[in-house]
Motif scaffolding. Structure first.
Motif, short mmCIF file in Angstrom:
data_model
loop_
_atom_site.label_atom_id
_atom_site.label_comp_id
_atom_site.label_asym_id
_atom_site.label_seq_id
_atom_site.Cartn_x
_atom_site.Cartn_y
_atom_site.Cartn_z
N ASN A 186 7.08 7.13 -0.48
CA ASN A 186 7.88 7.47 0.70
C ASN A 186 9.36 7.64 0.32
O ASN A 186 10.05 8.49 0.90
N ASP A 191 12.33 -3.97 -1.55
CA ASP A 191 11.07 -4.70 -1.38
C ASP A 191 11.26 -6.13 -1.85
O ASP A 191 12.02 -6.41 -2.78
N GLU A 242 15.10 2.51 2.97
CA GLU A 242 13.69 2.27 3.26
C GLU A 242 13.41 0.79 3.02
O GLU A 242 13.73 0.25 1.96
N SER A 255 0.85 -1.19 0.00
CA SER A 255 0.00 0.00 0.00
C SER A 255 0.88 1.23 0.00
O SER A 255 2.07 1.15 0.29
N SER A 292 8.75 -0.98 -0.23
CA SER A 292 8.75 0.11 -1.23
C SER A 292 7.36 0.44 -1.71
O SER A 292 6.38 -0.14 -1.27
#
Ligand SMILES: C[S@@+](CC[C@H](N)C(=O)[O-])C[C@H]1O[C@@H](n2cnc3c(N)ncnc32)[C@H](O)[C@@H]1O
Length: 440
Positions: free
Chosen positions: A114, A132, A107, A83, A110
Motif C-alpha cells: 500500500n 508499523d 500510512e 497481511s 505497513s
C-alpha cells in the motif's frame, strides 16, 4: 509517477511469470474498476503499476492477485497479525484519501504494497511515511520497497498510539491512511487542516472504513461508509473486548468500552422462553442491515452485543445469533435482543425477513418494545439515507467528555465520536402491522 520501466525485478523471475503477473494485475484492476472501487485514473494507474506479488513472496500468483487479503504474519494463537490488505478495500480507502501529487502521506500499518501505491499517487514531489509496531513487518516492508524501486518511502517502527513527533511534517500530513483496526483516532493533531484521514473505525464492535476531512481541528465524514474488517491494533491503543459471560447459559455479552456489565442476575432471564415483539419492518435475505445495528448502538443506553457458544445447548435463544453477535440491551435482570424471522421468499427468492425483538426476563417485553420502537424509528426516518455523518472531536476540546449515555455519541480515550443520522422519510407502506408482544 510512472516508474515501471526503471524498477528492478524482485528476484528475476522467468519472463512468463512476469507476463502472468502483469496480466493478473490488469485483470484485478479491471475488476475493481467495474465494481466501482476504483473511481479515478490515478488510483487505477497505481493498481496497474505496483507489482502486488512482490510484497507477498512465495504466494502463488493467482492468490497474490485475488481480490482478498494475503496473510503475512500470525500471532502465537494463530490469529493474523499482518497481511497485504484486500484490494477492493485498499482501492476504496485510497479513493477516499483523495491523495494528490506532492502530498505528504502517513500510512499506519505497513507491509510495503500500500505504501508503494501511495508513492505512485504522491509522485516524485510527495513523501510517504509508513509506520508499523512490528519490526519484522518494517524489515520486510523496507526490503520489498527497495527491491521494487520504492526506496524513497520512509519506514518507521513505532506504536501508532505514540507517533514520534519528529516524523510529523510542519503543519501536519496531508493525508493519513490507517490500515489496522482502530477503536480511536489519536492522530488529529498530526493531520493538516483540510487534510484527509481514512480509518477502519470500531464503533461498538462494528467496523466501518470512514473518510474524514479535518475542519477547525475536528474530523468530519462526508461520504458513504464501508463495512470492513482489519487485523487488530496492538500496543497501547489495542482494544480489549469487554466480554462477560452470563453464568450457566453459554451466553456472552460484549460492550465496546469498560462500562460494567452486570451479568450475574441475567441467568434466570436467559433460561426462560422469551416474549417476541414484532416490528413490522422487513429486510431481504441478502440485504445488509449494518446501518441499523450502528443506529441501535448509538440510540439505546445499555447497548451490547450478544454471542452464544457454538456448542451451547441453550434452547431459549432460538434462532441463535448467526455469524455475528446480536444487537442487545440490558435492563436490570432483563434483556432484549434483535432477531429476524423468515416470513416469505421475497421478490428475489432470497428470503424476506421481519425484524423481531426477543425479550428475556420479567421486564424483557418492555426492553423489547423499547428496541422495536427504535427499529421502526430508524426505518421511517433514516433507512433511506446513504450514510450517517460521523464527526470526531478531540476529547480535550469537548466540554462534557464522559461516558454517560448521550444518543449517538461514542466516548473514546482521545476523541468523542458523534453519529448524525440524516432524516430521510422512509416508506410507511413498507411497515407491516406492528404486532404486540406475544409469548412463544
Ligand atoms: C493489515 S496490516 C497493514 C497492511 C498494509 N498497509 C498493506 O500494505 O497492505 C496491519 C498492520 O498494522 C500493524 N499494527 C498493529 N498495531 C499497530 C500499532 N499499534 N502501531 C503500528 N502498527 C500496528 C500490524 O503489525 C500489521 O502489520
Amino acid at each position: 509517477m510512472t516508474r515501471s520501466t526503471e524498477r528492478p525485478a524482485v528476484t528475476t523471475p522467468p519472463t512468463t511469470d512476469l507476463d502472468d503477473a502483469t496480466a493478473l494485475r490488469h485483470q484485478l484492476a479491471d475488476q475493481l474498476a467495474a465494481a466501482g472501487h476504483t473511481r479515478t485514473p490515478s488510483v487505477d494507474h497505481a493498481l496497474r503499476t505496483v507489482p502486488r506479488h512482490a510484497f507477498a513472496p512465495g504466494v502463488p500468483l493467482p492468490a497474490a492477485y485475488a481480490n482478498d487479503i494475503v496473510p503475512t504474519r500470525h500471532g502465537d494463537n494463530g490469529t493474523i497479525t499482518s497481511s497485504v490488505s484486500a484490494p477492493w478495500l485498499q482501492a476504496d480507502m485510497l479513493e477516499s484519501a483523495r491523495i494528490q501529487p506532492g502530498h505528504s502521506v502517513l500510512e499506519i500499518g505497513s507491509g510495503g504494497y500500500n505504501a508503494a501505491l501511495l508513492c505512485e499517487l504522491v509522485g516524485p514531489t510527495g513523501q510517504v511515511t509508513t509506520l508499523d509496531i512490528d519490526p519484522a513487518v518494517t524489515d520486510r516492508a523496507t526490503r520489498f520497497l527497495s527491491q521494487t524501486g520504492y526506496d524513497q518511502v520512509r519506514v518507521v517502527t513505532a506504536d501508532a498510539e505514540h507517533l514520534p513527533a519528529e516524523m510529523v511534517p510542519d503543519g501536519g500530513f496531508d493525508a493519513i491512511m490507517v490500515t489496522v483496526d482502530t477503536w480511536d483516532l489519536p492522530w488529529i493533531d498530526a493531520l493538516a487542516e483540510g487534510g484527509r484521514l481514512v480509518a477502519p473505525l470500531r464503533l461498538h464492535g462494528y467496523h466501518w472504513a470512514i473518510g474524514f476531512t479535518k475542519d477547525q481541528g475536528a474530523l468530519h465524514s462526508d461520504e458513504p461508509l464501508t463495512v470492513c474488517g482489519f487485523v487488530a491494533m496492538q500496543g497501547d491503543g489495542a482494544w480489549h473486548t469487554n466480554r462477560r459471560t452470563v453464568p450457566g447459559t453459554g451466553v456472552h455479552l460484549l460492550r465496546e468500552d469498560g462500562t460494567p456489565l452486570p451479568v450475574d442476575q441475567l441467568t434466570l432471564a436467559l433460561t426462560r422462553e422469551p416474549s417476541v415483539t414484532r416490528t413490522g419492518i422487513t429486510v431481504g435475505g441478502q440485504e445488509p442491515f449494518d446501518a441499523l445495528t450502528l443506529y441501535l448502538a448509538g440510540a439505546l443506553p445499555g447497548f451490547c452485543r450478544l454471542q452464544v457458544d457454538p456448542d451451547s445447548d441453550n434452547e431459549v435463544l432460538n434462532p441463535p445469533p448467526a455469524h455475528w453477535p446480536s444487537a442487545a440491551i440490558v435492563r436490570g435482570a432483563s434483556l432484549a435482543r434483535l432477531a429476524t424471522e423468515r416470513i416469505g421468499d421475497g421478490d428475489d427468492r432470497k428470503g424476506k425477513y421481519e425484524f423481531v425483538v426477543h425479550g428475556h426476563g420479567a421486564q424483557g417485553h418492555l426492553a423489547a418494545q423499547e428496541m422495536a420502537e427504535q427499529v421502526r424509528h430508524w426505518h421511517l426516518n433514516h433507512r433511506g439515507a446513504l450514510c450517517p455523518r460521523i464527526a470526531a472531536h478531540p476529547t480535550a476540546s469537548c466540554a462534557q467528555a464522559g461516558t454517560n449515555h448521550i444518543p449517538h455519541v461514542f466516548a473514546k480515550k482521545h476523541t468523542r465520536i458523534t453519529v448524525d443520522w440524516p432524516i430521510v422519510p422512509g416508506s410507511a407502506a413498507l411497515l407491516l402491522d406492528p404486532g404486540t408482544s406475544q409469548v412463544r
